[in-house]
Design a protein around this motif. Structure first.
Motif, mmCIF file in Angstrom:
data_model
loop_
_atom_site.group_PDB
_atom_site.id
_atom_site.type_symbol
_atom_site.label_atom_id
_atom_site.label_comp_id
_atom_site.label_asym_id
_atom_site.label_seq_id
_atom_site.Cartn_x
_atom_site.Cartn_y
_atom_site.Cartn_z
ATOM 1 N N PHE A 155 0.850 -1.187 0.000
ATOM 2 C CA PHE A 155 0.000 0.000 0.000
ATOM 3 C C PHE A 155 0.884 1.234 0.000
ATOM 4 N N ALA A 156 0.406 2.288 -0.652
ATOM 5 C CA ALA A 156 1.133 3.554 -0.619
ATOM 6 C C ALA A 156 0.130 4.658 -0.351
ATOM 7 N N GLY A 157 0.630 5.802 0.062
ATOM 8 C CA GLY A 157 -0.267 6.937 0.296
ATOM 9 C C GLY A 157 -0.630 7.124 1.746
ATOM 10 N N VAL A 158 0.043 6.417 2.655
ATOM 11 C CA VAL A 158 -0.185 6.658 4.083
ATOM 12 C C VAL A 158 0.953 7.515 4.623
ATOM 13 N N GLY A 159 0.726 8.122 5.757
ATOM 14 C CA GLY A 159 1.807 8.829 6.432
ATOM 15 C C GLY A 159 1.883 10.297 6.093
ATOM 16 N N ARG A 160 1.080 10.758 5.154
ATOM 17 C CA ARG A 160 1.100 12.182 4.874
ATOM 18 C C ARG A 160 0.412 12.937 6.017
ATOM 19 N N ASN A 161 -0.633 12.299 6.493
ATOM 20 C CA ASN A 161 -1.391 12.889 7.591
ATOM 21 C C ASN A 161 -1.618 11.834 8.653
ATOM 22 N N VAL A 162 -2.290 12.233 9.707
ATOM 23 C CA VAL A 162 -2.648 11.244 10.720
ATOM 24 C C VAL A 162 -3.538 10.188 10.062
ATOM 25 N N PRO A 163 -3.193 8.912 10.214
ATOM 26 C CA PRO A 163 -3.993 7.879 9.544
ATOM 27 C C PRO A 163 -5.433 7.879 10.035
ATOM 28 N N THR A 164 -6.359 7.631 9.112
ATOM 29 C CA THR A 164 -7.771 7.605 9.490
ATOM 30 C C THR A 164 -8.253 6.168 9.614
ATOM 31 N N PHE A 165 -9.373 6.020 10.263
ATOM 32 C CA PHE A 165 -9.941 4.680 10.397
ATOM 33 C C PHE A 165 -10.378 4.148 9.035
ATOM 34 N N ALA A 166 -10.746 5.067 8.141
ATOM 35 C CA ALA A 166 -11.137 4.643 6.792
ATOM 36 C C ALA A 166 -9.967 3.946 6.100
ATOM 37 N N ASP A 167 -8.743 4.477 6.309
ATOM 38 C CA ASP A 167 -7.558 3.827 5.755
ATOM 39 C C ASP A 167 -7.443 2.403 6.276
ATOM 40 N N ALA A 168 -7.546 2.293 7.593
ATOM 41 C CA ALA A 168 -7.387 0.981 8.222
ATOM 42 C C ALA A 168 -8.434 0.006 7.707
ATOM 43 N N GLN A 169 -9.662 0.513 7.534
ATOM 44 C CA GLN A 169 -10.732 -0.366 7.052
ATOM 45 C C GLN A 169 -10.466 -0.853 5.630
ATOM 46 N N SER A 234 -11.986 -6.432 14.144
ATOM 47 C CA SER A 234 -10.859 -6.372 15.063
ATOM 48 C C SER A 234 -9.546 -6.194 14.299
ATOM 49 N N LEU A 235 -9.501 -6.740 13.085
ATOM 50 C CA LEU A 235 -8.311 -6.516 12.254
ATOM 51 C C LEU A 235 -8.185 -5.031 11.924
ATOM 52 N N ALA A 236 -9.310 -4.409 11.553
ATOM 53 C CA ALA A 236 -9.282 -2.983 11.230
ATOM 54 C C ALA A 236 -8.895 -2.160 12.447
ATOM 55 N N ASN A 237 -9.409 -2.548 13.598
ATOM 56 C CA ASN A 237 -9.079 -1.845 14.838
ATOM 57 C C ASN A 237 -7.599 -1.921 15.142
ATOM 58 N N SER A 238 -7.056 -3.130 15.056
ATOM 59 C CA SER A 238 -5.640 -3.312 15.345
ATOM 60 C C SER A 238 -4.785 -2.551 14.354
ATOM 61 N N LEU A 239 -5.220 -2.585 13.100
ATOM 62 C CA LEU A 239 -4.462 -1.883 12.065
ATOM 63 C C LEU A 239 -4.444 -0.386 12.334
ATOM 64 N N TYR A 240 -5.587 0.130 12.737
ATOM 65 C CA TYR A 240 -5.683 1.556 13.013
ATOM 66 C C TYR A 240 -4.758 1.930 14.150
ATOM 67 N N TRP A 241 -4.746 1.104 15.160
ATOM 68 C CA TRP A 241 -3.864 1.320 16.297
ATOM 69 C C TRP A 241 -2.410 1.327 15.839
ATOM 70 N N ALA A 242 -2.059 0.301 15.071
ATOM 71 C CA ALA A 242 -0.677 0.176 14.620
ATOM 72 C C ALA A 242 -0.277 1.356 13.752
#
Lengths: 301, 72
Positions: A155-169, A234-242
């Motif tokens: 995946f690319a395009g993360v890290g420019r801003n604070v990650p959103t839950f939509a990203d994680a989902q 729970s996968l999305a939750n953990s991902l968002y946390w990470a």
């Protein structure tokens, strides 16, 4: 954008020592004087750039650490179910594990990305390789060199801003859509210990079998159908946390890296300034000597 | 009992994302703009096979396509 503008300056700084060695001090005064002056100017510019990056990173850090605190609650709450159920990874004969690496797209932030890659390589050396999903360009570049066969998704395009839950989902959905069935899924991220130390850490995300086989699971009375929902969520939750924690680590690490860079630039500027003053003085003395000798020589005649 | 969204091939996460988007859109103008920023995602991804990457694709549209395929 900033990182790109900083690059030529960094390269120029790297080239400096070789040129300094080529021109021994005190020979041809004028040329070196100008050279030193140019170098001084470029160092000053670089200091400005690194300082700005530091300031930007510090402001982003406050936001990132707030997001981290909040996301940690999400992650921990969703892990609570599995803790209460005492879920463990089943001891299957054929383990098929998937590791999700959470890095980001940007560099110039110390060794946090290579720390993740190193952890993966170490794990592969110990336990044999498993499949990889990589989030972020930096780790993708590193891991595609060493383990191109293991990569499944990047995946690319993360890290420019604070990650959103939509990203994680969205990431969790793509992972769920992978054709292979995995017995266990792990998420590797940088754990924020304090402002100067981060540690690559794993979060477990369990498969459906693992959840149903856990000893205390019957206490929850979850219906069969909603089980896959729980797993995905729970996968999305953990991902968002990470992602959020990794983001905070990156910002804090970038702040430190840029702080050091600014300090080093300051030191170098001091050194160059002294060198510049010295050689300027030498040139003046030299000229004075020439004038005086000329004057005395003509006075004697 | 199977929910309608499941029959349409959506995953639970997608279902939640759509529900969240609907709520964000029904907010008042000033709050909506701030809230909608939380729903944005610029993710791109590439599938890898045998050490080769495919083209970068947009995650959101690709997800929607995959789920449309799953629907029964």
């Amino acid at each position: 954008m900033l990182s790109r503008t900083a690059r030529p300056a960094l390269r120029a700084a790297a080239a400096v020592p070789t040129r300094a060695a080529a021109a021994p001090a005190g020979v041809a005064g004028y040329a070196t004087l100008r050279e030193i002056n140019d170098r001084l100017k470029s160092m000053n510019n670089m200091k400005k750039i690194t300082n700005t990056m530091k300031v930007v990173a510090s402001t982003k850090l406050t936001r990132a650490s707030r997001a981290m605190e909040e996301s940690r609650k999400y992650g921990e709450t969703s892990q609570e179910v599995f803790e209460a159920a005492e879920t463990k990874v089943p001891e299957a004969e054929e383990k098929k594990s998937l590791i999700i690496v959470c890095s980001s797209d940007r560099g110039l932030c110390g060794g946090i990305h290579s720390g993740l890659s190193r952890r993966i390589r170490k794990l592969f050396a110990e336990e044999g390789s498993s499949d990889l999903v990589v989030i972020g360009e930096k780790c993708r570049a590193q891991l595609s060199r060493s383990n191109p066969q293991s990569l499944q998704l990047t995946f690319a395009g993360v890290g420019r801003n604070v990650p959103t839950f939509a990203d994680a989902q969205a990431i969790a959905d793509q992972v769920a859509l992978l054709p292979t069935e995995y017995t266990d899924v792990k998420i590797l991220y940088n754990k924020f210990i304090n402002a100067t130390s981060y540690e690559p850490t794993f979060i477990e995300a369990f498969s459906e079998d693992a959840i149903t086989q856990s000893p205390n699971f019957s206490a929850f009375e979850v219906e069969e159908e909603s089980l896959s929902n729980l797993r995905e969520y729970s996968l999305a939750n953990s991902l968002y946390w990470a992602l959020a924690e990794g983001h905070a680590c990156e910002m804090s690490s970038r702040r430190n890296a840029m702080d050091n860079a600014t300090k080093n630039a300051g030191e170098m500027i001091n050194k160059l300034q002294i060198q510049y003053n010295r050689s300027r003085q030498a040139v003046i003395t030299n000229e004075l000597v020439e004038i005086i000798t000329g004057a005395t020589a003509s006075a004697d005649m | 009992m199977s929910a309608a969204w499941k029959a349409a091939g959506l995953t639970y996460n997608r279902y939640l994302a759509i529900a969240a988007r609907t709520i964000r859109r029904s907010l008042k103008e000033d709050k909506r703009i701030i809230a909608e920023r939380r729903g944005e995602s610029e993710l791109k991804f590439a599938k890898w096979q045998n050490g080769k990457a495919s083209e970068m694709k947009n995650v959101a549209s690709e997800n929607a396509a995959a789920m449309a395929q799953q629907s029964s």
